[in-house]
Write a protein that holds these residues in place. Structure first.
Motif, PDB file in Angstrom:
ATOM      1  N   ARG A 261      39.286  11.755  52.216  1.00  0.00           N
ATOM      2  CA  ARG A 261      38.155  11.238  51.443  1.00  0.00           C
ATOM      3  C   ARG A 261      38.702  10.593  50.180  1.00  0.00           C
ATOM      4  NH1 ARG A 261      33.617  12.378  53.659  1.00  0.00           N
ATOM      5  NH2 ARG A 261      33.545  14.038  55.207  1.00  0.00           N
ATOM      6  N   GLY A 262      38.393   9.333  49.999  1.00  0.00           N
ATOM      7  CA  GLY A 262      38.921   8.608  48.845  1.00  0.00           C
ATOM      8  C   GLY A 262      38.532   7.156  48.952  1.00  0.00           C
ATOM      9  N   ALA A 263      39.169   6.331  48.133  1.00  0.00           N
ATOM     10  CA  ALA A 263      38.791   4.919  48.057  1.00  0.00           C
ATOM     11  C   ALA A 263      38.923   4.218  49.410  1.00  0.00           C
ATOM     12  CB  ALA A 263      39.648   4.227  47.013  1.00  0.00           C
ATOM     13  N   TYR A 264      40.051   4.464  50.084  1.00  0.00           N
ATOM     14  CA  TYR A 264      40.328   3.756  51.334  1.00  0.00           C
ATOM     15  C   TYR A 264      39.224   4.011  52.361  1.00  0.00           C
ATOM     16  CZ  TYR A 264      43.252   1.948  55.154  1.00  0.00           C
ATOM     17  OH  TYR A 264      43.746   1.217  56.205  1.00  0.00           O
TER      18      TYR A 264
END
Lengths: 267, 285
Positions: free
Chosen positions: A203-206
């Motif tokens: 879970r993150g920007a990408y």
């Protein structure tokens, strides 16, 4: 008010023309099928090598991932059949000024640009994807109900629409930069991540970008999960349908904006 | 398609070889600069699947006890491998060369090389080199940005000797890469649309060069078999030399095979060119 039957008639004529054109180069036609089959085999080989070293990736078993790769192939090849050649060609239409001619036709220009050439050969490659889907479902011991197959058809259409809208959006950039081949080529790289399990991405920007901006991690994942009966919640397919509509609206707005900036290349 | 081939190249009988091709090289650089935005997009978009592959491996290692090796790779070594593949690929991959060569043949631009004291293979090699110079410098921006985030995994050569041997093997990898692309593009002498052959060749290359995964995570027999093919010498071998994974007798055998494949590819390229000219009809030339 454009009538449905009129457009259906035009489309039928375009398909017939594409077929006649294709059959002039039979060997080439067959070779393209081989090329696509080879790249599909390559994806399956990669997954086989990975699963030679592990039993599961982010909770996906071997046959679930094969199912995912199959779904991705199915959607991607349908996209090829209907749109890819046409969208790649948009920069040429602009560069040479051929677009003028299409703008003057008494038909919706976006329709004409999008469906002009029908790549019949890719249907065969889409069917290969379908065979892999059915085979991996058998390996998983899953038998989807009729309702699930219908749901599958709907989410595949949504996925197709996402691919179409995004590539159309990218192709429209060629209204400003004449050499847009690199941009269209870039789309192939985006394609590639669609066949990977979304859960493998932290879970993150990408993951956020490729779910909510360029929803590549939805287009093939949702259909595969639906057939494998592992959708966590209805929100997953609702997200795909929502993104499909959003992408289409954005691409239509950008298309209209781009057209206003079009200055013909020919006299 | 290629404005390059239309420019007159000043050749006097006294002009030596070096001056002639240095001129082609500088012209190539000027012409390739047109593609810089294209290259930038290409390099930047190319990082998307690279990041995806790294995430995929991280997910695989995450399910195993810390420090587990797959094949002979820990997670850190696996990431290093892919980062170096990206760097070597940026330096050596053919970008537009094969399409341009095919176009040269199709539209008859090849004719002028039959009349001028200029060798087509040497000419295209110069353009490939100038293309690589531009591509590598443009790709440096996104790739450096990416490497910065992964800097803990970007290791130097394992041994001092690696500083010499790795560039040498990259150089030969570039030559081999060019010769393969050149030969496939020459098939334009016989077939109408060479792009299918380019993509078929590329599919094999993608798998067997080690682009997709390091070849030594394959079953040992298959890995050893692949090492006899030319493909590992495009990526897997130079990266292995740099990382110090290939050593001792294996290292020297690898260099011998790489050199041998460059030689064989050169002979095949020459042979295909001479056969192709017999078929050549100079359309539009």
């Amino acid at each position: 008010m454009p009538s449905f039957s009129r457009y259906a008639g035009i489309y039928a004529a375009l398909i017939r023309y594409s077929l006649i054109h294709e059959m002039q180069f039979k060997v080439n036609f067959l070779l393209w099928i081989v090329v696509e089959a080879l790249w599909f085999g390559l994806q399956l080989a990669f997954m086989t090598v990975l699963y030679g070293h592990t039993d599961q990736i982010a909770g996906w078993s071997r046959w679930e991932v094969v199912l995912l790769v199959g779904c991705n192939q199915f959607i991607q090849q349908l996209f090829h059949t209907l749109f890819v050649t046409n969208l790649s060609n948009l920069s040429e239409l602009i560069r040479k000024g051929t677009l003028d001619l299409l703008l003057l036709q008494p038909v919706n220009t976006r329709f004409l640009i999008s469906v002009k050439k029908f790549e019949i050969g890719n249907i065969l490659n889409a069917l290969m994807g379908l065979v892999v889907i059915i085979y991996s479902l058998a390996q998983l011991g899953r038998v989807p109900t009729l309702a699930q197959w219908l749901g599958f058809a709907v989410v595949c259409l949504a996925g197709l629409s996402v691919h179409y809208s995004l590539m159309f959006l990218l192709a429209c950039i060629s209204f400003w930069t004449v050499r847009a081949q690199g941009i269209v080529w870039g789309y192939y790289n985006l394609f590639n991540i669609a066949r990977l399990p979304a859960e493998a991405f932290p879970r993150g920007a990408y993951r956020a970008v490729f779910t909510w901006v360029l929803p590549m991690l939805l287009v093939s994942n949702v259909p595969a999960k639906l057939l494998a009966q592992r959708l966590a919640s209805p929100w997953e397919w609702l997200a795909l349908l929502g993104m499909a509509v959003a992408c289409f609206v954005v691409s239509e707005l950008f298309w209209r904006f781009s057209l206003r900036h079009y200055t013909s290349a020919s006299a | 398609m290629t404005p390059v081939t239309n420019d007159p190249i000043p050749v006097t009988p006294s002009a030596d070889l070096w001056n002639k091709y240095a001129h082609v090289l500088s012209m190539g650089i000027q012409n390739t600069l047109v593609y810089r935005t294209n290259f930038l997009f290409r390099a930047a978009f190319g990082l998307v699947p690279l990041a995806a592959t790294l995430f995929l491996w991280e997910a695989i290692y995450a399910d195993k006890p810390a420090g587990t090796a797959i094949g002979a790779y820990t997670l850190a070594q696996m990431v290093s491998y892919y980062l170096l593949v990206t760097v070597v690929d940026a330096i050596t991959a053919v970008a537009e060369d094969d399409w341009q060569i095919a176009a040269d043949i199709k539209d008859g631009a090849v004719s002028q090389f039959l009349l001028k004291p200029l060798d087509f293979l040497a000419y295209r090699l110069c353009l490939y080199l100038s293309g690589r110079v531009i591509y590598t410098s443009v790709a440096l921006i996104p790739v450096a940005f990416f490497l910065f985030f992964q800097r803990e995994y970007l290791v130097g050569p394992a041994e001092p000797l690696g500083w010499v041997l790795a560039p040498l093997s990259v150089l030969m990898a570039g030559l081999l890469q060019f010769l393969i692309a050149y030969t496939v593009a020459l098939l334009s002498f016989w077939v109408l649309d060479v792009s299918t052959f380019i993509f078929i060749q590329f599919a094999f290359e993608f798998l067997a060069s080690g682009h997709l995964f390091p070849l030594d995570i394959l079953p040992d027999g298959l890995h050893r078999l692949l090492l006899w093919s030319p493909y590992p010498y495009l990526l897997y071998f130079p990266v292995g030399v740099y990382l110090g994974r290939i050593q001792g007798a294996e290292l020297w055998r690898g260099f011998a095979l790489q050199l041998a494949w460059v030689g064989v590819a050169f002979l095949i390229a020459r042979f295909v060119w001479s056969r192709g000219l017999r078929k050549y009809t100079a359309v539009g030339g």
